[in-house]
Each structure stands twice: as structure tokens, then as C-alpha cells.
Scaffold this motif. Structure first.
Motif, PDB file in Angstrom:
ATOM      1  N   GLU A  90       0.839  -1.203   0.000  1.00 57.36           N
ATOM      2  CA  GLU A  90       0.000   0.000   0.000  1.00 57.36           C
ATOM      3  C   GLU A  90       0.876   1.256   0.000  1.00 57.36           C
ATOM      4  O   GLU A  90       1.716   1.429   0.883  1.00 57.36           O
ATOM      5  N   GLY A  91       0.704   2.051  -1.020  1.00 64.25           N
ATOM      6  CA  GLY A  91       1.450   3.310  -1.083  1.00 64.25           C
ATOM      7  C   GLY A  91       2.791   3.212  -1.782  1.00 64.25           C
ATOM      8  O   GLY A  91       3.453   4.222  -2.011  1.00 64.25           O
ATOM      9  N   ILE A  92       3.226   2.002  -2.141  1.00 61.29           N
ATOM     10  CA  ILE A  92       4.540   1.802  -2.766  1.00 61.29           C
ATOM     11  C   ILE A  92       4.393   0.884  -3.991  1.00 61.29           C
ATOM     12  O   ILE A  92       3.642  -0.074  -3.957  1.00 61.29           O
ATOM     13  N   ASP A 132       4.614   6.632  -1.293  1.00 64.11           N
ATOM     14  CA  ASP A 132       5.177   7.330  -2.441  1.00 64.11           C
ATOM     15  C   ASP A 132       4.076   8.178  -3.062  1.00 64.11           C
ATOM     16  O   ASP A 132       2.886   7.999  -2.758  1.00 64.11           O
ATOM     17  N   SER A 133       4.450   9.091  -3.915  1.00 58.96           N
ATOM     18  CA  SER A 133       3.443   9.871  -4.628  1.00 58.96           C
ATOM     19  C   SER A 133       3.917  10.157  -6.028  1.00 58.96           C
ATOM     20  O   SER A 133       4.800  10.974  -6.237  1.00 58.96           O
ATOM     21  N   TYR A 134       3.339   9.462  -6.993  1.00 62.41           N
ATOM     22  CA  TYR A 134       3.642   9.762  -8.390  1.00 62.41           C
ATOM     23  C   TYR A 134       2.784  10.944  -8.841  1.00 62.41           C
ATOM     24  O   TYR A 134       3.223  11.810  -9.569  1.00 62.41           O
ATOM     25  N   SER A 135       1.537  10.912  -8.390  1.00 62.98           N
ATOM     26  CA  SER A 135       0.572  11.917  -8.819  1.00 62.98           C
ATOM     27  C   SER A 135       0.772  13.218  -8.068  1.00 62.98           C
ATOM     28  O   SER A 135       1.101  13.230  -6.882  1.00 62.98           O
ATOM     29  N   ALA A 136       0.541  14.317  -8.757  1.00 60.61           N
ATOM     30  CA  ALA A 136       0.586  15.634  -8.123  1.00 60.61           C
ATOM     31  C   ALA A 136      -0.661  15.879  -7.281  1.00 60.61           C
ATOM     32  O   ALA A 136      -0.706  16.828  -6.498  1.00 60.61           O
ATOM     33  N   PHE A 137      -1.687  15.031  -7.447  1.00 59.41           N
ATOM     34  CA  PHE A 137      -2.963  15.247  -6.759  1.00 59.41           C
ATOM     35  C   PHE A 137      -3.159  14.349  -5.536  1.00 59.41           C
ATOM     36  O   PHE A 137      -3.572  14.814  -4.481  1.00 59.41           O
ATOM     37  N   ILE A 138      -2.910  13.045  -5.710  1.00 63.89           N
ATOM     38  CA  ILE A 138      -3.192  12.077  -4.643  1.00 63.89           C
ATOM     39  C   ILE A 138      -2.004  11.122  -4.545  1.00 63.89           C
ATOM     40  O   ILE A 138      -1.491  10.646  -5.564  1.00 63.89           O
ATOM     41  N   GLU A 139      -1.574  10.822  -3.318  1.00 69.22           N
ATOM     42  CA  GLU A 139      -0.404   9.958  -3.152  1.00 69.22           C
ATOM     43  C   GLU A 139      -0.768   8.502  -3.480  1.00 69.22           C
ATOM     44  O   GLU A 139      -1.933   8.170  -3.717  1.00 69.22           O
ATOM     45  N   ASP A 141      -1.194   5.812  -1.972  1.00 65.35           N
ATOM     46  CA  ASP A 141      -2.161   5.029  -1.204  1.00 65.35           C
ATOM     47  C   ASP A 141      -3.581   5.272  -1.707  1.00 65.35           C
ATOM     48  O   ASP A 141      -4.522   4.609  -1.266  1.00 65.35           O
ATOM     49  N   GLY A 142      -3.736   6.229  -2.611  1.00 65.57           N
ATOM     50  CA  GLY A 142      -5.042   6.491  -3.208  1.00 65.57           C
ATOM     51  C   GLY A 142      -5.970   7.326  -2.351  1.00 65.57           C
ATOM     52  O   GLY A 142      -7.124   7.558  -2.741  1.00 65.57           O
ATOM     53  N   LYS A 143      -5.516   7.790  -1.198  1.00 64.97           N
ATOM     54  CA  LYS A 143      -6.420   8.560  -0.333  1.00 64.97           C
ATOM     55  C   LYS A 143      -5.779   9.793   0.308  1.00 64.97           C
ATOM     56  O   LYS A 143      -6.484  10.617   0.894  1.00 64.97           O
ATOM     57  N   THR A 144      -4.465   9.919   0.222  1.00 63.19           N
ATOM     58  CA  THR A 144      -3.801  11.076   0.827  1.00 63.19           C
ATOM     59  C   THR A 144      -3.627  12.178  -0.218  1.00 63.19           C
ATOM     60  O   THR A 144      -2.914  11.995  -1.211  1.00 63.19           O
ATOM     61  N   TYR A 145      -4.321  13.291   0.001  1.00 66.73           N
ATOM     62  CA  TYR A 145      -4.280  14.388  -0.977  1.00 66.73           C
ATOM     63  C   TYR A 145      -3.051  15.272  -0.776  1.00 66.73           C
ATOM     64  O   TYR A 145      -2.618  15.491   0.352  1.00 66.73           O
ATOM     65  N   THR A 146      -2.541  15.798  -1.894  1.00 68.25           N
ATOM     66  CA  THR A 146      -1.408  16.730  -1.803  1.00 68.25           C
ATOM     67  C   THR A 146      -1.881  18.160  -1.561  1.00 68.25           C
ATOM     68  O   THR A 146      -1.082  19.021  -1.207  1.00 68.25           O
ATOM     69  N   GLY A 147      -3.168  18.407  -1.808  1.00 65.36           N
ATOM     70  CA  GLY A 147      -3.722  19.758  -1.680  1.00 65.36           C
ATOM     71  C   GLY A 147      -3.869  20.475  -3.012  1.00 65.36           C
ATOM     72  O   GLY A 147      -4.511  21.525  -3.097  1.00 65.36           O
ATOM     73  N   LEU A 148      -3.294  19.906  -4.078  1.00 68.58           N
ATOM     74  CA  LEU A 148      -3.338  20.583  -5.373  1.00 68.58           C
ATOM     75  C   LEU A 148      -4.769  20.752  -5.893  1.00 68.58           C
ATOM     76  O   LEU A 148      -5.118  21.817  -6.423  1.00 68.58           O
TER      77      LEU A 148
END
Ligand SMILES: [Zn+2]
Length: 224
Positions: A90-92, A132-139, A141-148
Motif C-alpha cells: 500500500e502506497g509503494i 510514495d506519490s507519483y501523482s501531483a494530486f493524490i499519493e 495510497d489512493g487517499k492522501t491528498y497533496t492539496g493541489l
């Protein structure tokens, strides 16, 4: 799907509901960097020109910066494995990376030639040790937002132009999440470069983006 098979939109006019996200133009993603992307340095001048053009329309320009603590769980060295080996938790994943973009290191800095003065905001991602976070929007794990997404929505932005590194990872995941969050997404094909590891990653990424309705355009065909 091959990149040559994409059908880029012939022309796009910038409007006041647009934003530009420039993904991870950092030293470690340059060809001689820890996680080098072939040709990553060749697109910077053109990104700068586009960013200048975009900035002049008074729309927001956002830079993202991969920003890992030492011993981040996305690093192969944290698992006694080799870089680019498959790994999923999860998340990696889906693969492990060489150590890269460690917070405060030279590798994590934006490339010297990247023009940062047009940027309204910098989103740092992947800073939690176990996600990890590839996306600029959501990390990842699919649920942690970056705030963008909140930033863009508060500003009334509807369409997001995305470019940078790498086309088949951080640009790709950003584009998919952006669509799922309700934004129109336009990927600037000539201002992005891919890793294509494992082989087929780029082809799969392009296919998924087309299927979800991401548009592609060449930067020369975007007008003010
Ligand atoms: Zn990373």
C-alpha cells in the motif's frame, strides 16, 4: 500504444480557467541523475518558454517536486533489493527505485536551467516515509491528498496542462487523478519524457490516458 499513434489536438487556446503543472524537473531525473530519464534535460528550454507564455496570461503555474526523506520505502535500498525490481504494497510500487530526490539534497533541487520565477506554488510530494506519490494530486495510497486539487478548485480552474518527468509515471498518474477529480487534462507531449521501465509502461500509460479522456497537444499549438 505508441506515442506516434496519439492524435494531438490541432490547437488549444488558453483561457482563464487554466492552470499549468510542471512535474519533477529535478536533478535526479536528468540523464546523469540518480533516476535518470533519457532526454529529460532536452525539454527544459521549451518548458521555460511555455511557462513564460502561460504566466503572461495570468494563469497559475505550479511546480511539483519529488521530496523523499532518507530511507524512503520506495527506495530499493530500503528493502535490500535492486532498483527497478517489482514491489507492491500500500502506497509503494509497482517497482522500486534507486535512492533519489532526498529532501534537501542536490538531486532534489530543480535543474539549474528550469525557470522557477513563473511559479505560483510548489507542491512537494512523497515526503511521508511510507507512502510514495507519483501523482501531483493524490499519493500512491489512493487517499492522501497533496492539496493541489483544492488549490485549483478554489481558484476556479477547470483545465490543467501537465508536462515534465516522467511521462509514464508522475505525469501519467497526475493526468489520471486529475480526470477522476473532474478536471479537463491536457498533456503537453513534446514537453514530457518517459522512463519506460518496465518495458511497456509507456504504452500502457498512453492507453489508459486516452481511455479516460486525457487530451494531448504539442506546445507550439497552444495559443494565448
Ligand atoms: Zn520518487
Amino acid at each position: 500504444m505508441e506515442i506516434e499513434k496519439l492524435k494531438p489536438t490541432p490547437s488549444v487556446k488558453i483561457n482563464d480557467k487554466d492552470a499549468l503543472v510542471i512535474v519533477d524537473v529535478q536533478n535526479d531525473f536528468m540523464p546523469d541523475g540518480a533516476l535518470g530519464v533519457k532526454g529529460g534535460d532536452e525539454i527544459i528550454d521549451s518548458i521555460n518558454q511555455f511557462s513564460d507564455k502561460f504566466h503572461k496570461t495570468e494563469n497559475v503555474v505550479i511546480l511539483t517536486q519529488d521530496w523523499h526523506p532518507p530511507k524512503h520505502l520506495s527506495f530499493a535500498s530500503s528493502h535490500n533489493k535492486r532498483p527497478y525490481e517489482p514491489y507492491e504494497s500500500e502506497g509503494i510500487g509497482p517497482i522500486l527505485w534507486p535512492d533519489h530526490c532526498v529532501q534537501g539534497s542536490n538531486g532534489a533541487r530543480f535543474h539549474d536551467t528550469l525557470e522557477t520565477k513563473f511559479a505560483n506554488a510548489i507542491i512537494r510530494k512523497g515526503y511521508r516515509p511510507t507512502i510514495d506519490s507519483y501523482s501531483a494530486f493524490i499519493e500512491n495510497d489512493g487517499k492522501t491528498y497533496t492539496g493541489l486539487s483544492g488549490y485549483l478548485k478554489v481558484l476556479g480552474k477547470k483545465r490543467v496542462f501537465i508536462c515534465g518527468l516522467a511521462l509514464d509515471y508522475c505525469v501519467y498518474y497526475s493526468a489520471i487523478d486529475g480526470r477522476n477529480l473532474g478536471f479537463e487534462i491536457v498533456v503537453l507531449v513534446d514537453l514530457s519524457k518517459a522512463i519506460n521501465s518496465p518495458p511497456g509502461q509507456l504504452s500502457n500509460a498512453l492507453k489508459q490516458m486516452v481511455e479516460i479522456g486525457v487530451n494531448f497537444v504539442k506546445s507550439e499549438n497552444v495559443t494565448k
